[in-house]
Design a protein around this motif. Structure first.
Motif, PDB file in Angstrom:
ATOM      1  N   GLY A  42       0.821  -1.202   0.000  1.00 14.62           N
ATOM      2  CA  GLY A  42       0.000   0.000   0.000  1.00 14.62           C
ATOM      3  C   GLY A  42       0.858   1.256   0.000  1.00 14.62           C
ATOM      4  O   GLY A  42       2.050   1.216  -0.299  1.00 14.62           O
ATOM      5  N   ARG A  43       0.230   2.364   0.333  1.00 14.44           N
ATOM      6  CA  ARG A  43       0.926   3.663   0.342  1.00 14.44           C
ATOM      7  C   ARG A  43       0.422   4.478   1.528  1.00 14.44           C
ATOM      8  O   ARG A  43      -0.786   4.635   1.717  1.00 14.44           O
ATOM      9  CB  ARG A  43       0.662   4.396  -0.964  1.00 14.44           C
ATOM     10  N   LEU A  44       1.346   4.994   2.306  1.00 15.64           N
ATOM     11  CA  LEU A  44       1.036   5.846   3.449  1.00 15.64           C
ATOM     12  C   LEU A  44       1.495   7.255   3.110  1.00 15.64           C
ATOM     13  O   LEU A  44       2.682   7.495   2.905  1.00 15.64           O
ATOM     14  CB  LEU A  44       1.755   5.319   4.695  1.00 15.64           C
ATOM     15  N   GLU A  45       0.542   8.181   2.991  1.00 17.34           N
ATOM     16  CA  GLU A  45       0.843   9.590   2.726  1.00 17.34           C
ATOM     17  C   GLU A  45       1.104  10.273   4.060  1.00 17.34           C
ATOM     18  O   GLU A  45       0.341  10.086   5.009  1.00 17.34           O
ATOM     19  CB  GLU A  45      -0.342  10.264   2.027  1.00 17.34           C
ATOM     20  N   LEU A  46       2.164  11.058   4.139  1.00 17.62           N
ATOM     21  CA  LEU A  46       2.518  11.736   5.380  1.00 17.62           C
ATOM     22  C   LEU A  46       2.690  13.228   5.169  1.00 17.62           C
ATOM     23  O   LEU A  46       2.983  13.675   4.060  1.00 17.62           O
ATOM     24  CB  LEU A  46       3.847  11.191   5.928  1.00 17.62           C
ATOM     25  N   GLU A  47       2.520  13.952   6.246  1.00 18.49           N
ATOM     26  CA  GLU A  47       2.913  15.352   6.290  1.00 18.49           C
ATOM     27  C   GLU A  47       3.901  15.474   7.442  1.00 18.49           C
ATOM     28  O   GLU A  47       3.573  15.157   8.588  1.00 18.49           O
ATOM     29  CB  GLU A  47       1.712  16.266   6.514  1.00 18.49           C
ATOM     30  N   LEU A  48       5.110  15.884   7.111  1.00 19.71           N
ATOM     31  CA  LEU A  48       6.179  16.016   8.097  1.00 19.71           C
ATOM     32  C   LEU A  48       6.546  17.482   8.229  1.00 19.71           C
ATOM     33  O   LEU A  48       7.126  18.068   7.298  1.00 19.71           O
ATOM     34  CB  LEU A  48       7.433  15.233   7.664  1.00 19.71           C
TER      35      LEU A  48
END
Length: 83
Positions: A42-48
């Motif tokens: 899958g794909r995990l979208e992040l905001e860092l």
């Protein structure tokens, strides 16, 4: 040559790895420790700290200690988390 603990970093005594499954949105938070994320499925979208990033089966990501981060998996994601 004998092993000496005088150069060992104390945080390395507490390293843990876990396989995590993500689905949906997870609010912004921070930790006092580093996290290493290795995408497995899958794909995990992040905001860092206000910047976009992602983890999927082709890459990993280091989340530095103290960095505010949140994430979303619009489809289920499997991630190895080392902290």
């Amino acid at each position: 040559m004998a092993h000496s603990d005088k150069h060992q970093h104390p945080a390395l005594d507490r390293v843990e790895a876990s396989l995590r499954h993500y689905a949906g949105e997870y609010g912004a938070h921070e930790h006092d420790h580093v996290q290493v994320l290795v995408g497995l499925a899958g794909r995990l979208e992040l905001e860092l700290d206000g910047r976009a990033a992602y983890v999927d089966a082709s890459c990993g990501l280091i989340v530095p200690a103290g960095i505010v981060h949140g994430y979303e998996a619009s489809c289920p994601a499997k991630v190895l988390v080392i902290e």
